[in-house]
Design a protein around this motif. Structure first.
Motif, PDB file in Angstrom:
ATOM      1  N   ALA A 256      51.949  38.514  40.693  1.00 36.19           N
ATOM      2  CA  ALA A 256      50.513  38.704  40.916  1.00 36.19           C
ATOM      3  C   ALA A 256      49.787  37.372  40.923  1.00 36.19           C
ATOM      4  O   ALA A 256      48.888  37.148  41.748  1.00 36.19           O
ATOM      5  CB  ALA A 256      49.940  39.621  39.834  1.00 36.19           C
ATOM      6  N   ALA A 257      50.158  36.480  40.011  1.00 36.21           N
ATOM      7  CA  ALA A 257      49.524  35.161  39.968  1.00 36.21           C
ATOM      8  C   ALA A 257      49.839  34.366  41.227  1.00 36.21           C
ATOM      9  O   ALA A 257      48.962  33.696  41.796  1.00 36.21           O
ATOM     10  CB  ALA A 257      49.992  34.398  38.724  1.00 36.21           C
ATOM     11  N   LEU A 258      51.089  34.441  41.677  1.00 34.71           N
ATOM     12  CA  LEU A 258      51.473  33.740  42.904  1.00 34.71           C
ATOM     13  C   LEU A 258      50.704  34.276  44.100  1.00 34.71           C
ATOM     14  O   LEU A 258      50.127  33.513  44.891  1.00 34.71           O
ATOM     15  CB  LEU A 258      52.976  33.889  43.132  1.00 34.71           C
ATOM     16  CG  LEU A 258      53.488  33.388  44.501  1.00 34.71           C
ATOM     17  CD1 LEU A 258      53.358  31.878  44.595  1.00 34.71           C
ATOM     18  CD2 LEU A 258      54.934  33.819  44.735  1.00 34.71           C
ATOM     19  N   ASN A 259      50.686  35.602  44.257  1.00 40.25           N
ATOM     20  CA  ASN A 259      50.021  36.209  45.410  1.00 40.25           C
ATOM     21  C   ASN A 259      48.523  35.911  45.418  1.00 40.25           C
ATOM     22  O   ASN A 259      47.945  35.600  46.468  1.00 40.25           O
ATOM     23  CB  ASN A 259      50.261  37.715  45.425  1.00 40.25           C
ATOM     24  CG  ASN A 259      51.718  38.078  45.642  1.00 40.25           C
ATOM     25  OD1 ASN A 259      52.492  37.264  46.144  1.00 40.25           O
ATOM     26  ND2 ASN A 259      52.109  39.267  45.256  1.00 40.25           N
TER      27      ASN A 259
ATOM     28  N   ILE B 252      38.001  34.411  41.509  1.00 40.45           N
ATOM     29  CA  ILE B 252      37.979  35.141  40.238  1.00 40.45           C
ATOM     30  C   ILE B 252      39.327  35.808  39.982  1.00 40.45           C
ATOM     31  O   ILE B 252      39.892  35.725  38.884  1.00 40.45           O
ATOM     32  CB  ILE B 252      36.852  36.189  40.243  1.00 40.45           C
ATOM     33  CG1 ILE B 252      35.482  35.498  40.260  1.00 40.45           C
ATOM     34  CG2 ILE B 252      36.963  37.117  39.035  1.00 40.45           C
ATOM     35  CD1 ILE B 252      34.321  36.445  40.532  1.00 40.45           C
ATOM     36  N   GLU B 253      39.863  36.476  40.999  1.00 43.98           N
ATOM     37  CA  GLU B 253      41.134  37.185  40.842  1.00 43.98           C
ATOM     38  C   GLU B 253      42.286  36.218  40.577  1.00 43.98           C
ATOM     39  O   GLU B 253      43.172  36.511  39.768  1.00 43.98           O
ATOM     40  CB  GLU B 253      41.415  38.017  42.091  1.00 43.98           C
ATOM     41  CG  GLU B 253      40.461  39.206  42.246  1.00 43.98           C
ATOM     42  CD  GLU B 253      40.631  39.924  43.574  1.00 43.98           C
ATOM     43  OE1 GLU B 253      41.482  39.477  44.380  1.00 43.98           O
ATOM     44  OE2 GLU B 253      39.930  40.913  43.812  1.00 43.98           O
ATOM     45  N   ALA B 254      42.292  35.064  41.243  1.00 44.55           N
ATOM     46  CA  ALA B 254      43.380  34.101  41.069  1.00 44.55           C
ATOM     47  C   ALA B 254      43.358  33.489  39.672  1.00 44.55           C
ATOM     48  O   ALA B 254      44.404  33.354  39.022  1.00 44.55           O
ATOM     49  CB  ALA B 254      43.286  33.005  42.131  1.00 44.55           C
ATOM     50  N   VAL B 255      42.177  33.111  39.202  1.00 41.19           N
ATOM     51  CA  VAL B 255      42.072  32.528  37.858  1.00 41.19           C
ATOM     52  C   VAL B 255      42.446  33.563  36.806  1.00 41.19           C
ATOM     53  O   VAL B 255      43.162  33.272  35.838  1.00 41.19           O
ATOM     54  CB  VAL B 255      40.657  31.981  37.611  1.00 41.19           C
ATOM     55  CG1 VAL B 255      40.516  31.484  36.176  1.00 41.19           C
ATOM     56  CG2 VAL B 255      40.340  30.848  38.586  1.00 41.19           C
ATOM     57  N   SER B 256      41.981  34.789  36.992  1.00 37.29           N
ATOM     58  CA  SER B 256      42.313  35.849  36.042  1.00 37.29           C
ATOM     59  C   SER B 256      43.812  36.131  36.031  1.00 37.29           C
ATOM     60  O   SER B 256      44.399  36.354  34.969  1.00 37.29           O
ATOM     61  CB  SER B 256      41.540  37.127  36.395  1.00 37.29           C
ATOM     62  OG  SER B 256      41.842  38.160  35.486  1.00 37.29           O
ATOM     63  N   ALA B 257      44.437  36.122  37.192  1.00 41.56           N
ATOM     64  CA  ALA B 257      45.882  36.373  37.262  1.00 41.56           C
ATOM     65  C   ALA B 257      46.657  35.283  36.531  1.00 41.56           C
ATOM     66  O   ALA B 257      47.648  35.558  35.847  1.00 41.56           O
ATOM     67  CB  ALA B 257      46.328  36.459  38.716  1.00 41.56           C
ATOM     68  N   LYS B 258      46.206  34.036  36.652  1.00 39.97           N
ATOM     69  CA  LYS B 258      46.865  32.940  35.927  1.00 39.97           C
ATOM     70  C   LYS B 258      46.681  33.111  34.424  1.00 39.97           C
ATOM     71  O   LYS B 258      47.620  32.922  33.634  1.00 39.97           O
ATOM     72  CB  LYS B 258      46.303  31.596  36.378  1.00 39.97           C
ATOM     73  CG  LYS B 258      46.904  30.405  35.639  1.00 39.97           C
ATOM     74  CD  LYS B 258      46.301  29.093  36.101  1.00 39.97           C
ATOM     75  CE  LYS B 258      46.864  27.917  35.301  1.00 39.97           C
ATOM     76  NZ  LYS B 258      46.278  26.624  35.751  1.00 39.97           N
ATOM     77  N   GLU B 259      45.478  33.485  34.007  1.00 38.09           N
ATOM     78  CA  GLU B 259      45.207  33.695  32.588  1.00 38.09           C
ATOM     79  C   GLU B 259      46.076  34.818  32.037  1.00 38.09           C
ATOM     80  O   GLU B 259      46.654  34.702  30.941  1.00 38.09           O
ATOM     81  CB  GLU B 259      43.726  34.018  32.393  1.00 38.09           C
ATOM     82  CG  GLU B 259      43.286  34.109  30.945  1.00 38.09           C
ATOM     83  CD  GLU B 259      41.788  34.332  30.805  1.00 38.09           C
ATOM     84  OE1 GLU B 259      41.316  34.395  29.662  1.00 38.09           O
ATOM     85  OE2 GLU B 259      41.090  34.446  31.846  1.00 38.09           O
TER      86      GLU B 259
END
Length: 434
Positions: A203-206, A143-150
């Motif tokens: 943030a998206a990378l991490n 959830i966090e990774a997809v949200s960071a990409k968005e």
């Protein structure tokens, strides 16, 4: 056709990113607003008069004026190279990592937990809890990774818009329409946007790396956005009455049922008479403690018949009672946090975002009617993109709250809002005391 004023016509221009590139493509933007320029600036404007006439002629070639010219010019507009940080990269040909694919991948990586044979109920509970926490952590990382990409995609659009605004401001300052102080304000906004983009990129990378490390594979591409929150009618977690939900949870809770059976077993061995003597002694002991700062009371075991089974019965009952209270508290907290995040996400999606969209649409019509300036239109478009960021963050909060709620209903401890899914203890059964 009206003279060139670099104002897009029609209602097809629904976002700033469709408007501003046209303003850059037409280099005479600043000349169109130069009637109030200072005498010292008019000399430099005269050298651009031919570009003005050429731009007007170019617009005249298109049936819908600036709309069609925009489409023709967009391919020639160069992206600001300073906006490309390049930390977050994905292979567009890689398969998309759905939530279900992430679950299967992490289970495959931890096949030893699936194949292990528990010797006792206690070992089975420990193994099941470890698997549950592992799946919960993975779901939240996804959830966090997809949200960071968005959020990165939206912040990229915001920063590109700020870059275009800065270029326009520089041209207006150059021909004398603007003072240096106004240009500085736009430069500050651009640098702020660049800084936010850098943070979003990291943030998206991490977030992506934490997730892929959890899965043990980097051959994946993240979805572009989280789904919208479920409707209230689709949230059975909130529709069941709390008392019923608590009763059902305790009935199937693996550790509580184990503790309750253990307490009942030793209480049966000890018998009701010895338990009653113990309760009376306990009441007297607690009544004698009259202050928070008094000495810790100590039970005199010589006053009642004592044995090891009574010790075990007392401890087992106390453990079961604390577990029951903690489980009910966890359920209540998880339930109310889910309710709050669902309400927040629904409000932003159904109300706030629509209001921003309406405001931008109204601003566009007023702009086409020459009632407001380009910069007012820019501000409305930027506000709408900020609303998109708020929607993305609200969706993330909702889906994490739902993941926590479902984990609690399966017997996991409540992680609590703001917990870090990638923390070292997040997948450990010992991180919180159930």
């Amino acid at each position: 056709m009206r003279p060139l004023d670099v104002r897009p016509s029609g209602t097809l221009m629904r976002s700033m990113l469709m408007i501003l590139p046209a303003l850059l493509a037409l280099g005479s933007f600043s000349v169109a607003h130069s009637q109030n320029a200072s005498p010292s600036a008019r000399a430099s404007q005269e050298s651009e008069s031919q570009r003005w006439r050429n731009a007007n002629s170019e617009v005249g070639r298109y049936a819908r004026g600036h709309i069609d010219l925009l489409k023709a010019e967009r391919g020639r507009i160069e992206r600001d190279p300073s906006l490309t940080f390049g930390a977050f990269k994905e292979d567009t040909s890689a398969p998309e990592l759905s939530e279900e694919a992430a679950r299967k991948a992490v289970l495959s990586l931890h096949a030893d937990l699936l194949s292990g044979q528990a010797i006792s109920n206690l070992e089975k509970y420990a193994r099941d809890t470890q698997l549950l926490m592992l799946l919960q952590t993975t779901q939240k990382l996804w959830i966090e990774a997809v949200s960071a990409k968005e959020q990165l995609n939206i912040q990229t659009r915001l920063t590109e818009a700020a870059s275009v605004s800065l270029e326009l401001a520089k041209r207006m300052e150059k021909v004398g329409n603007w003072g240096r102080n106004r240009l500085v304000d736009v430069e500050i906004s651009y640098q702020t946007a660049r800084n936010q983009l850098l943070l979003a990129d990291q943030a998206a990378l991490n977030s992506r790396q934490k997730l892929l490390t959890q899965l043990g594979s980097d051959q994946w591409r993240l979805p572009n956005a989280l789904p919208k929150p479920l409707s209230r009618n689709g949230l059975s977690e909130l529709l069941i009455p709390l008392d019923q939900q608590q009763t059902e949870l305790l009935a199937r809770h693996p550790q509580y049922s184990f503790m309750e059976k253990e307490a009942q077993y030793y209480e049966k061995i000890v018998g009701p008479d010895m338990l009653e003597q113990w309760r009376q002694q306990l009441d007297s002991l607690i009544a004698a403690s009259t202050s928070w700062t008094s000495s810790i009371p100590t039970l005199d075991r010589t006053k009642i018949l004592w044995n090891h089974d009574l010790d075990k019965a007392i401890k087992a009952r106390a453990d079961a009672s604390r577990m029951r209270i903690q489980t009910k508290s966890d359920l209540l907290q998880a339930r109310e946090h889910l309710r709050a995040t669902h309400t927040q996400a629904s409000d932003i999606l159904n109300t706030l975002q629509n209001l921003y969209g309406s405001a931008e649409e109204e601003a566009l019509m007023r702009y086409n009617g020459m009632f407001i300036s380009t910069w007012e239109l820019i501000a409305k478009a930027q506000a709408k993109m900020q609303a998109e960021l708020a929607v993305t963050q609200a969706k993330q909060s909702f889906w994490i709250a739902l993941a926590d709620m479902r984990a609690v209903l399966a017997g996991a401890p409540y992680a609590g809002p703001g917990s870090n899914a990638g923390s070292p203890n997040s997948s450990s059964s010992s991180s919180k005391g159930h």
